[in-house]
Enzyme design. Structure first.
Site, PDB file in Angstrom:
ATOM      1  N   ASP A   1     -10.108  -6.697  44.912  1.00  7.84           N
ATOM      2  CA  ASP A   1      -9.613  -7.183  46.203  1.00  7.84           C
ATOM      3  C   ASP A   1      -8.642  -8.344  46.022  1.00  7.84           C
ATOM      4  OD1 ASP A   1     -11.381  -5.345  47.074  1.00  7.84           O
ATOM      5  OD2 ASP A   1     -12.854  -6.765  47.844  1.00  7.84           O
TER       6      ASP A   1
ATOM      7  N   ASP B   1     -14.308  -1.237  39.940  1.00 12.67           N
ATOM      8  CA  ASP B   1     -13.675  -2.425  39.329  1.00 12.67           C
ATOM      9  C   ASP B   1     -14.635  -3.184  38.418  1.00 12.67           C
ATOM     10  OD1 ASP B   1     -15.084  -3.425  41.566  1.00 12.67           O
ATOM     11  OD2 ASP B   1     -13.478  -4.758  42.218  1.00 12.67           O
TER      12      ASP B   1
ATOM     13  N   GLU C   1     -15.497 -16.529  44.691  1.00 12.71           N
ATOM     14  CA  GLU C   1     -16.321 -15.570  45.442  1.00 12.71           C
ATOM     15  C   GLU C   1     -17.671 -15.371  44.738  1.00 12.71           C
ATOM     16  OE1 GLU C   1     -14.865 -13.155  48.017  1.00 12.71           O
ATOM     17  OE2 GLU C   1     -16.777 -12.123  48.252  1.00 12.71           O
TER      18      GLU C   1
HETATM   19  C1  GLA Z   1     -15.818  -4.858  47.488  1.00 15.69           C
HETATM   20  C2  GLA Z   1     -15.643  -5.749  46.277  1.00 15.69           C
HETATM   21  C3  GLA Z   1     -14.697  -5.127  45.256  1.00 15.69           C
HETATM   22  C4  GLA Z   1     -15.104  -3.681  44.923  1.00 15.69           C
HETATM   23  C5  GLA Z   1     -15.348  -2.884  46.210  1.00 15.69           C
HETATM   24  C6  GLA Z   1     -15.918  -1.511  45.930  1.00 15.69           C
HETATM   25  O1  GLA Z   1     -14.638  -4.743  48.199  1.00 15.69           O
HETATM   26  O2  GLA Z   1     -15.142  -7.019  46.660  1.00 15.69           O
HETATM   27  O3  GLA Z   1     -14.659  -5.917  44.095  1.00 15.69           O
HETATM   28  O4  GLA Z   1     -16.207  -3.656  44.080  1.00 15.69           O
HETATM   29  O5  GLA Z   1     -16.242  -3.562  47.079  1.00 15.69           O
HETATM   30  O6  GLA Z   1     -14.993  -0.719  45.280  1.00 15.69           O
END
Ligand code: GLA
Length: 403
Positions: free
Chosen positions: A176, A39, A164
Protein backbone atom coordinates in the site's frame (compact mmCIF):
# COMPACT_ATOMS: atom_id res chain seq x y z
CA UNK A 1 -4.48 18.40 -10.63
CA UNK A 2 -4.98 22.01 -9.56
CA UNK A 3 -4.92 23.80 -6.21
CA UNK A 4 -8.20 23.38 -4.33
CA UNK A 5 -9.44 26.86 -3.36
CA UNK A 6 -12.16 25.45 -1.07
CA UNK A 7 -9.53 23.69 0.98
CA UNK A 8 -7.42 26.85 1.23
CA UNK A 9 -10.48 28.76 2.51
CA UNK A 10 -11.14 26.02 5.07
CA UNK A 11 -7.49 26.12 6.07
CA UNK A 12 -7.43 29.87 6.66
CA UNK A 13 -10.75 29.67 8.58
CA UNK A 14 -9.13 27.17 10.86
CA UNK A 15 -5.55 28.39 11.18
CA UNK A 16 -5.73 32.09 10.40
CA UNK A 17 -5.42 34.42 7.48
CA UNK A 18 -4.02 33.62 4.12
CA UNK A 19 -0.49 34.17 2.91
CA UNK A 20 1.58 32.86 0.08
CA UNK A 21 3.31 30.11 2.03
CA UNK A 22 0.28 27.78 1.95
CA UNK A 23 1.05 24.65 -0.11
CA UNK A 24 -0.96 21.60 -1.12
CA UNK A 25 -0.03 17.96 -1.53
CA UNK A 26 -1.98 14.93 -2.73
CA UNK A 27 -1.71 11.30 -1.60
CA UNK A 28 -3.73 8.87 -3.75
CA UNK A 29 -5.55 5.77 -2.58
CA UNK A 30 -4.74 2.48 -4.28
CA UNK A 31 -6.57 -0.47 -5.72
CA UNK A 32 -4.85 -3.83 -6.05
CA UNK A 33 -5.64 -5.46 -9.41
CA UNK A 34 -4.35 -8.88 -8.40
CA UNK A 35 -1.90 -10.47 -5.95
CA UNK A 36 -3.74 -10.37 -2.63
CA UNK A 37 -2.08 -11.21 0.68
CA UNK A 38 1.09 -11.73 -1.31
CA UNK A 39 3.20 -8.72 -0.31
CA UNK A 40 4.16 -10.01 3.13
CA UNK A 41 4.91 -13.36 1.53
CA UNK A 42 7.61 -11.84 -0.67
CA UNK A 43 5.82 -12.19 -4.00
CA UNK A 44 4.55 -10.13 -6.94
CA UNK A 45 1.58 -7.75 -6.64
CA UNK A 46 -0.11 -5.44 -9.14
CA UNK A 47 -1.63 -2.36 -7.47
CA UNK A 48 -2.45 1.01 -9.04
CA UNK A 49 -2.67 4.45 -7.42
CA UNK A 50 -6.12 5.97 -8.00
CA UNK A 51 -7.50 9.47 -8.37
CA UNK A 52 -9.52 9.21 -5.13
CA UNK A 53 -7.23 10.32 -2.33
CA UNK A 54 -6.31 12.78 0.40
CA UNK A 55 -5.29 16.40 -0.06
CA UNK A 56 -3.18 18.15 2.59
CA UNK A 57 -3.24 21.92 2.74
CA UNK A 58 -0.38 23.14 4.95
CA UNK A 59 1.83 26.00 6.07
CA UNK A 60 5.00 26.10 8.18
CA UNK A 61 4.82 27.56 11.71
CA UNK A 62 7.54 29.40 13.59
CA UNK A 63 7.42 27.11 16.64
CA UNK A 64 7.94 23.36 17.25
CA UNK A 65 4.29 22.30 17.04
CA UNK A 66 2.50 20.35 14.30
CA UNK A 67 -1.29 20.45 14.05
CA UNK A 68 -3.18 17.84 12.03
CA UNK A 69 -6.84 18.62 11.36
CA UNK A 70 -9.42 17.03 9.11
CA UNK A 71 -12.16 19.00 7.34
CA UNK A 72 -15.49 18.63 9.10
CA UNK A 73 -14.04 17.07 12.26
CA UNK A 74 -13.53 18.78 15.61
CA UNK A 75 -10.53 16.61 16.55
CA UNK A 76 -7.17 18.29 16.01
CA UNK A 77 -4.02 16.32 16.74
CA UNK A 78 -1.19 18.35 18.22
CA UNK A 79 2.33 17.00 18.16
CA UNK A 80 5.27 18.64 19.98
CA UNK A 81 8.47 18.08 18.05
CA UNK A 82 10.61 18.06 21.20
CA UNK A 83 8.60 15.44 23.09
CA UNK A 84 8.52 11.66 22.74
CA UNK A 85 5.47 10.74 20.64
CA UNK A 86 3.60 7.61 21.75
CA UNK A 87 0.43 6.02 20.33
CA UNK A 88 -2.68 7.42 22.03
CA UNK A 89 -6.15 6.03 21.33
CA UNK A 90 -7.81 9.38 22.11
CA UNK A 91 -6.07 10.73 18.99
CA UNK A 92 -8.15 8.49 16.69
CA UNK A 93 -7.00 8.87 13.06
CA UNK A 94 -4.38 11.37 14.29
CA UNK A 95 -2.20 8.41 15.27
CA UNK A 96 -1.37 7.85 11.59
CA UNK A 97 0.34 11.22 10.97
CA UNK A 98 1.68 11.29 14.56
CA UNK A 99 3.36 7.92 13.95
CA UNK A 100 5.03 9.32 10.84
CA UNK A 101 6.38 12.33 12.75
CA UNK A 102 7.81 9.99 15.34
CA UNK A 103 9.43 7.81 12.68
CA UNK A 104 11.02 10.85 11.00
CA UNK A 105 12.33 12.16 14.34
CA UNK A 106 13.74 8.74 15.26
CA UNK A 107 15.79 9.01 12.04
CA UNK A 108 16.98 12.51 13.03
CA UNK A 109 15.19 14.19 10.13
CA UNK A 110 14.99 17.91 10.96
CA UNK A 111 11.34 18.98 10.98
CA UNK A 112 9.63 22.30 11.52
CA UNK A 113 6.29 23.29 13.08
CA UNK A 114 3.44 23.01 10.57
CA UNK A 115 -0.32 23.45 10.36
CA UNK A 116 -2.00 20.75 8.24
CA UNK A 117 -5.59 20.32 7.08
CA UNK A 118 -6.59 17.04 5.41
CA UNK A 119 -9.56 16.60 3.09
CA UNK A 120 -10.40 13.35 1.36
CA UNK A 121 -12.36 11.82 -1.49
CA UNK A 122 -11.56 8.24 -0.46
CA UNK A 123 -14.64 6.29 0.61
CA UNK A 124 -14.72 5.49 4.31
CA UNK A 125 -13.18 2.28 5.62
CA UNK A 126 -13.23 0.80 2.17
CA UNK A 127 -9.92 -0.97 1.73
CA UNK A 128 -8.53 1.65 -0.66
CA UNK A 129 -5.58 2.42 1.61
CA UNK A 130 -6.60 5.64 3.27
CA UNK A 131 -4.11 4.90 6.03
CA UNK A 132 -1.20 4.46 3.62
CA UNK A 133 -2.38 7.61 1.81
CA UNK A 134 -2.25 9.76 4.97
CA UNK A 135 1.03 8.20 6.09
CA UNK A 136 2.86 8.72 2.81
CA UNK A 137 1.31 12.16 2.33
CA UNK A 138 2.40 13.27 5.81
CA UNK A 139 5.96 12.05 5.33
CA UNK A 140 6.21 13.61 1.88
CA UNK A 141 4.86 17.03 2.89
CA UNK A 142 7.01 17.27 6.03
CA UNK A 143 10.14 16.27 4.13
CA UNK A 144 9.35 18.74 1.35
CA UNK A 145 8.60 21.61 3.75
CA UNK A 146 11.89 20.81 5.50
CA UNK A 147 13.66 21.65 2.24
CA UNK A 148 14.12 18.24 0.59
CA UNK A 149 13.76 18.76 -3.14
CA UNK A 150 14.14 15.13 -4.24
CA UNK A 151 12.37 13.01 -1.65
CA UNK A 152 13.42 9.34 -1.77
CA UNK A 153 10.01 7.73 -2.30
CA UNK A 154 11.16 4.17 -1.66
CA UNK A 155 12.54 5.30 1.70
CA UNK A 156 9.24 7.07 2.42
CA UNK A 157 7.27 3.88 1.68
CA UNK A 158 9.47 1.81 3.99
CA UNK A 159 9.38 4.41 6.77
CA UNK A 160 5.57 4.54 6.57
CA UNK A 161 5.31 0.75 6.67
CA UNK A 162 7.46 0.75 9.82
CA UNK A 163 5.15 3.33 11.41
CA UNK A 164 2.08 1.24 10.49
CA UNK A 165 3.66 -1.91 11.94
CA UNK A 166 5.08 -0.44 15.14
CA UNK A 167 2.95 2.62 15.98
CA UNK A 168 -0.45 1.49 14.67
CA UNK A 169 0.13 -2.20 15.35
CA UNK A 170 -0.96 -3.61 11.99
CA UNK A 171 1.63 -5.95 10.56
CA UNK A 172 0.91 -4.87 6.98
CA UNK A 173 3.19 -5.53 4.02
CA UNK A 174 4.77 -2.90 1.78
CA UNK A 175 2.24 -2.87 -1.10
CA UNK A 176 0.00 0.00 0.00
CA UNK A 177 2.67 2.51 0.99
CA UNK A 178 4.69 1.63 -2.10
CA UNK A 179 1.81 2.20 -4.52
CA UNK A 180 0.75 5.47 -2.85
CA UNK A 181 4.36 6.70 -3.03
CA UNK A 182 5.36 5.44 -6.48
CA UNK A 183 2.14 4.99 -8.47
CA UNK A 184 1.92 6.35 -12.00
CA UNK A 185 -1.01 7.63 -14.05
CA UNK A 186 -2.30 5.09 -16.64
CA UNK A 187 -0.23 2.33 -15.04
CA UNK A 188 -0.28 -0.39 -12.46
CA UNK A 189 2.88 -1.21 -10.53
CA UNK A 190 4.26 -4.69 -10.89
CA UNK A 191 6.09 -4.86 -7.59
CA UNK A 192 8.32 -7.65 -6.36
CA UNK A 193 7.77 -7.34 -2.61
CA UNK A 194 10.85 -9.42 -1.86
CA UNK A 195 13.42 -7.30 -3.71
CA UNK A 196 11.32 -4.09 -4.01
CA UNK A 197 12.15 -4.02 -7.71
CA UNK A 198 9.25 -2.76 -9.76
CA UNK A 199 8.09 -1.85 -13.22
CA UNK A 200 5.13 0.06 -14.57
CA UNK A 201 2.54 -1.96 -16.49
CA UNK A 202 0.23 0.08 -18.74
CA UNK A 203 -3.43 -0.52 -17.83
CA UNK A 204 -5.00 -0.95 -21.28
CA UNK A 205 -8.54 -2.16 -20.95
CA UNK A 206 -9.85 -1.73 -24.49
CA UNK A 207 -13.65 -1.56 -24.37
CA UNK A 208 -13.73 -2.47 -20.68
CA UNK A 209 -13.90 -0.45 -17.46
CA UNK A 210 -12.60 -1.41 -14.04
CA UNK A 211 -15.21 -0.65 -11.40
CA UNK A 212 -14.59 -0.42 -7.69
CA UNK A 213 -17.63 -1.71 -5.78
CA UNK A 214 -17.78 -0.47 -2.21
CA UNK A 215 -19.78 -2.86 -0.01
CA UNK A 216 -20.11 -0.07 2.59
CA UNK A 217 -19.31 -2.72 5.15
CA UNK A 218 -16.58 -0.86 6.98
CA UNK A 219 -13.61 -2.68 8.30
CA UNK A 220 -10.60 -1.97 10.43
CA UNK A 221 -7.42 -3.93 9.95
CA UNK A 222 -6.61 -3.66 13.62
CA UNK A 223 -9.92 -5.41 14.39
CA UNK A 224 -9.51 -8.04 11.75
CA UNK A 225 -7.76 -11.32 11.34
CA UNK A 226 -5.05 -9.74 9.21
CA UNK A 227 -2.24 -10.30 11.70
CA UNK A 228 -3.50 -13.86 12.25
CA UNK A 229 -3.09 -14.63 8.54
CA UNK A 230 0.48 -13.37 8.63
CA UNK A 231 1.24 -15.59 11.59
CA UNK A 232 -0.24 -18.60 9.79
CA UNK A 233 2.06 -17.96 6.81
CA UNK A 234 5.04 -17.69 9.19
CA UNK A 235 4.07 -21.04 10.66
CA UNK A 236 4.10 -22.64 7.21
CA UNK A 237 7.57 -21.19 6.59
CA UNK A 238 8.78 -22.61 9.92
CA UNK A 239 7.38 -26.06 9.01
CA UNK A 240 9.13 -25.94 5.63
CA UNK A 241 12.47 -25.67 7.44
CA UNK A 242 15.35 -25.95 4.98
CA UNK A 243 12.89 -26.07 2.09
CA UNK A 244 11.56 -22.59 2.89
CA UNK A 245 12.41 -20.20 0.04
CA UNK A 246 14.44 -17.21 1.34
CA UNK A 247 12.22 -14.74 -0.57
CA UNK A 248 9.06 -15.91 1.23
CA UNK A 249 6.12 -18.30 1.00
CA UNK A 250 5.00 -16.97 -2.40
CA UNK A 251 8.03 -18.74 -3.89
CA UNK A 252 7.41 -22.12 -2.22
CA UNK A 253 6.78 -25.33 -4.18
CA UNK A 254 3.39 -26.88 -3.53
CA UNK A 255 4.92 -30.37 -3.29
CA UNK A 256 7.21 -29.20 -0.49
CA UNK A 257 4.30 -27.65 1.40
CA UNK A 258 2.19 -30.78 0.94
CA UNK A 259 4.93 -32.97 2.36
CA UNK A 260 5.89 -30.74 5.33
CA UNK A 261 2.51 -29.39 6.50
CA UNK A 262 -0.33 -31.49 7.93
CA UNK A 263 -2.71 -28.90 9.37
CA UNK A 264 -5.52 -28.51 6.78
CA UNK A 265 -5.98 -24.82 7.61
CA UNK A 266 -2.30 -24.04 7.03
CA UNK A 267 -2.38 -26.08 3.83
CA UNK A 268 -5.25 -23.95 2.51
CA UNK A 269 -3.49 -20.70 3.45
CA UNK A 270 -0.34 -21.80 1.61
CA UNK A 271 -2.34 -22.98 -1.41
CA UNK A 272 -3.85 -19.51 -1.75
CA UNK A 273 -0.45 -17.83 -1.61
CA UNK A 274 1.14 -20.17 -4.16
CA UNK A 275 -1.76 -20.16 -6.63
CA UNK A 276 -2.30 -16.38 -6.31
CA UNK A 277 1.36 -15.83 -7.14
CA UNK A 278 0.92 -17.89 -10.32
CA UNK A 279 -2.19 -15.87 -11.18
CA UNK A 280 -0.25 -12.60 -10.97
CA UNK A 281 2.37 -13.84 -13.42
CA UNK A 282 -0.33 -15.03 -15.78
CA UNK A 283 -2.31 -11.78 -15.39
CA UNK A 284 0.72 -9.78 -16.51
CA UNK A 285 0.94 -11.90 -19.68
CA UNK A 286 -2.80 -11.71 -20.40
CA UNK A 287 -2.95 -7.95 -19.91
CA UNK A 288 0.09 -7.42 -22.14
CA UNK A 289 -1.58 -9.46 -24.88
CA UNK A 290 -4.94 -7.76 -24.40
CA UNK A 291 -6.66 -11.00 -23.33
CA UNK A 292 -9.23 -9.37 -21.12
CA UNK A 293 -11.48 -12.42 -20.93
CA UNK A 294 -8.57 -14.42 -19.51
CA UNK A 295 -7.69 -11.58 -17.11
CA UNK A 296 -11.31 -11.50 -15.91
CA UNK A 297 -11.21 -15.25 -15.32
CA UNK A 298 -8.13 -14.79 -13.14
CA UNK A 299 -10.01 -12.21 -11.06
CA UNK A 300 -12.77 -14.79 -10.49
CA UNK A 301 -10.25 -17.47 -9.51
CA UNK A 302 -8.49 -15.05 -7.16
CA UNK A 303 -11.75 -14.35 -5.36
CA UNK A 304 -12.58 -18.04 -4.97
CA UNK A 305 -9.14 -18.64 -3.48
CA UNK A 306 -9.43 -15.70 -1.06
CA UNK A 307 -12.91 -16.87 -0.05
CA UNK A 308 -12.28 -20.61 0.32
CA UNK A 309 -8.58 -21.03 1.07
CA UNK A 310 -7.52 -17.77 2.70
CA UNK A 311 -10.95 -17.01 4.23
CA UNK A 312 -10.71 -13.23 4.18
CA UNK A 313 -13.82 -12.27 2.19
CA UNK A 314 -17.04 -12.67 4.22
CA UNK A 315 -20.73 -12.31 3.49
CA UNK A 316 -20.78 -8.77 2.07
CA UNK A 317 -17.82 -9.20 -0.28
CA UNK A 318 -18.99 -12.64 -1.44
CA UNK A 319 -22.47 -11.28 -2.09
CA UNK A 320 -21.33 -8.33 -4.19
CA UNK A 321 -18.79 -10.41 -6.12
CA UNK A 322 -21.33 -13.15 -6.89
CA UNK A 323 -23.86 -10.50 -8.02
CA UNK A 324 -21.18 -8.88 -10.20
CA UNK A 325 -20.07 -12.13 -11.80
CA UNK A 326 -23.66 -12.76 -12.96
CA UNK A 327 -24.38 -9.19 -14.07
CA UNK A 328 -24.42 -7.99 -17.73
CA UNK A 329 -21.04 -7.31 -19.32
CA UNK A 330 -18.93 -8.66 -16.44
CA UNK A 331 -15.67 -10.41 -17.37
CA UNK A 332 -14.58 -11.05 -13.78
CA UNK A 333 -14.74 -9.76 -10.21
CA UNK A 334 -12.96 -10.19 -6.91
CA UNK A 335 -12.46 -8.59 -3.52
CA UNK A 336 -9.51 -6.21 -3.34
CA UNK A 337 -7.29 -5.23 -0.41
CA UNK A 338 -7.15 -7.02 2.92
CA UNK A 339 -10.79 -8.18 2.84
CA UNK A 340 -13.22 -8.62 5.78
CA UNK A 341 -15.40 -5.88 4.20
CA UNK A 342 -14.38 -2.93 2.07
CA UNK A 343 -14.24 -2.99 -1.71
CA UNK A 344 -14.37 -5.41 -4.61
CA UNK A 345 -13.30 -4.88 -8.19
CA UNK A 346 -15.10 -5.81 -11.43
CA UNK A 347 -13.98 -5.78 -15.06
CA UNK A 348 -17.02 -4.75 -17.10
CA UNK A 349 -17.69 -3.99 -20.77
CA UNK A 350 -17.95 -0.20 -20.88
CA UNK A 351 -21.27 -0.32 -22.77
CA UNK A 352 -22.81 -2.43 -19.99
CA UNK A 353 -21.72 -0.37 -16.98
CA UNK A 354 -25.21 1.09 -16.35
CA UNK A 355 -27.02 -2.23 -16.63
CA UNK A 356 -24.30 -3.85 -14.54
CA UNK A 357 -24.44 -1.38 -11.66
CA UNK A 358 -28.26 -1.43 -11.66
CA UNK A 359 -28.41 -5.20 -11.32
CA UNK A 360 -25.58 -5.49 -8.77
CA UNK A 361 -27.01 -2.64 -6.68
CA UNK A 362 -30.49 -4.16 -6.44
CA UNK A 363 -29.25 -7.69 -5.71
CA UNK A 364 -26.81 -6.44 -3.09
CA UNK A 365 -29.38 -4.23 -1.35
CA UNK A 366 -31.86 -7.11 -1.33
CA UNK A 367 -29.34 -9.44 0.32
CA UNK A 368 -27.67 -7.06 2.77
CA UNK A 369 -29.84 -3.98 3.23
CA UNK A 370 -26.79 -1.82 2.43
CA UNK A 371 -26.52 0.59 -0.50
CA UNK A 372 -23.25 -0.08 -2.37
CA UNK A 373 -21.21 2.60 -4.17
CA UNK A 374 -19.50 2.26 -7.54
CA UNK A 375 -16.45 4.13 -8.85
CA UNK A 376 -14.81 3.75 -12.25
CA UNK A 377 -11.10 3.31 -11.58
CA UNK A 378 -9.00 6.24 -12.73
CA UNK A 379 -5.31 5.79 -12.17
CA UNK A 380 -3.14 8.54 -10.70
CA UNK A 381 0.43 9.53 -10.04
CA UNK A 382 1.79 8.75 -6.60
CA UNK A 383 2.15 11.36 -3.84
CA UNK A 384 3.01 14.83 -5.18
CA UNK A 385 2.74 18.54 -4.58
CA UNK A 386 -0.29 20.16 -6.18
CA UNK A 387 0.56 23.19 -8.25
CA UNK A 388 -1.16 25.31 -10.88
CA UNK A 389 -4.22 27.51 -11.12
CA UNK A 390 -6.59 27.22 -8.21
CA UNK A 391 -9.88 25.39 -8.52
CA UNK A 392 -12.96 25.69 -6.36
CA UNK A 393 -14.32 22.28 -7.09
CA UNK A 394 -12.93 19.51 -4.98
CA UNK A 395 -15.38 17.00 -3.62
CA UNK A 396 -13.77 16.64 -0.25
CA UNK A 397 -15.35 15.34 2.87
CA UNK A 398 -14.57 14.21 6.35
CA UNK A 399 -11.44 12.12 6.62
CA UNK A 400 -11.53 8.44 7.49
CA UNK A 401 -8.20 6.99 8.26
CA UNK A 402 -8.54 3.29 8.47
CA UNK A 403 -7.77 1.08 5.51
C1 GLA B 1 -3.67 -4.61 3.29
C2 GLA B 1 -2.21 -4.47 3.67
C3 GLA B 1 -1.29 -4.80 2.50
C4 GLA B 1 -1.66 -6.15 1.86
C5 GLA B 1 -3.17 -6.23 1.60
C6 GLA B 1 -3.59 -7.60 1.13
O1 GLA B 1 -4.03 -3.66 2.35
O2 GLA B 1 -1.94 -3.16 4.13
O3 GLA B 1 0.05 -4.79 2.93
O4 GLA B 1 -1.21 -7.21 2.65
O5 GLA B 1 -3.92 -5.91 2.76
O6 GLA B 1 -3.07 -7.88 -0.12
Amino acid sequence: MTLARNDIARFTDMYGDSDTSIRQFFGPGRVNLIGEHIDYNGGLVMPAAISLGITATCRPRRDRIIHFASAGEPLVTTVQLDELIEPDCTRGWGNYPAGIVRELLVRDVPLQGTDVLFTTTLPQGAGLSSSAAIEVLTAFLLLTLAGNTAVDLKMVALLCQTAENTFIGVNSGIMDQFSVALGKHHCALLLDCGSLEYQYVPVRLGDCTLLIMDTRKARRLTDSKYNERRTECDRVIALLGTRAPPQGLAHAEWNDVASCVEDPVLLRRARHVITEQARVTQAVRELAEGNLLAFGQLLNESHASLRDDYEVSGFHLDTIVAAAQEAPGCLGARMTGAGFGGCALALVRSGSVDAFTQQVRSRYIEATGLEPAFYAVQTSDGVHEVTGASSGSTSSRTCCFFL
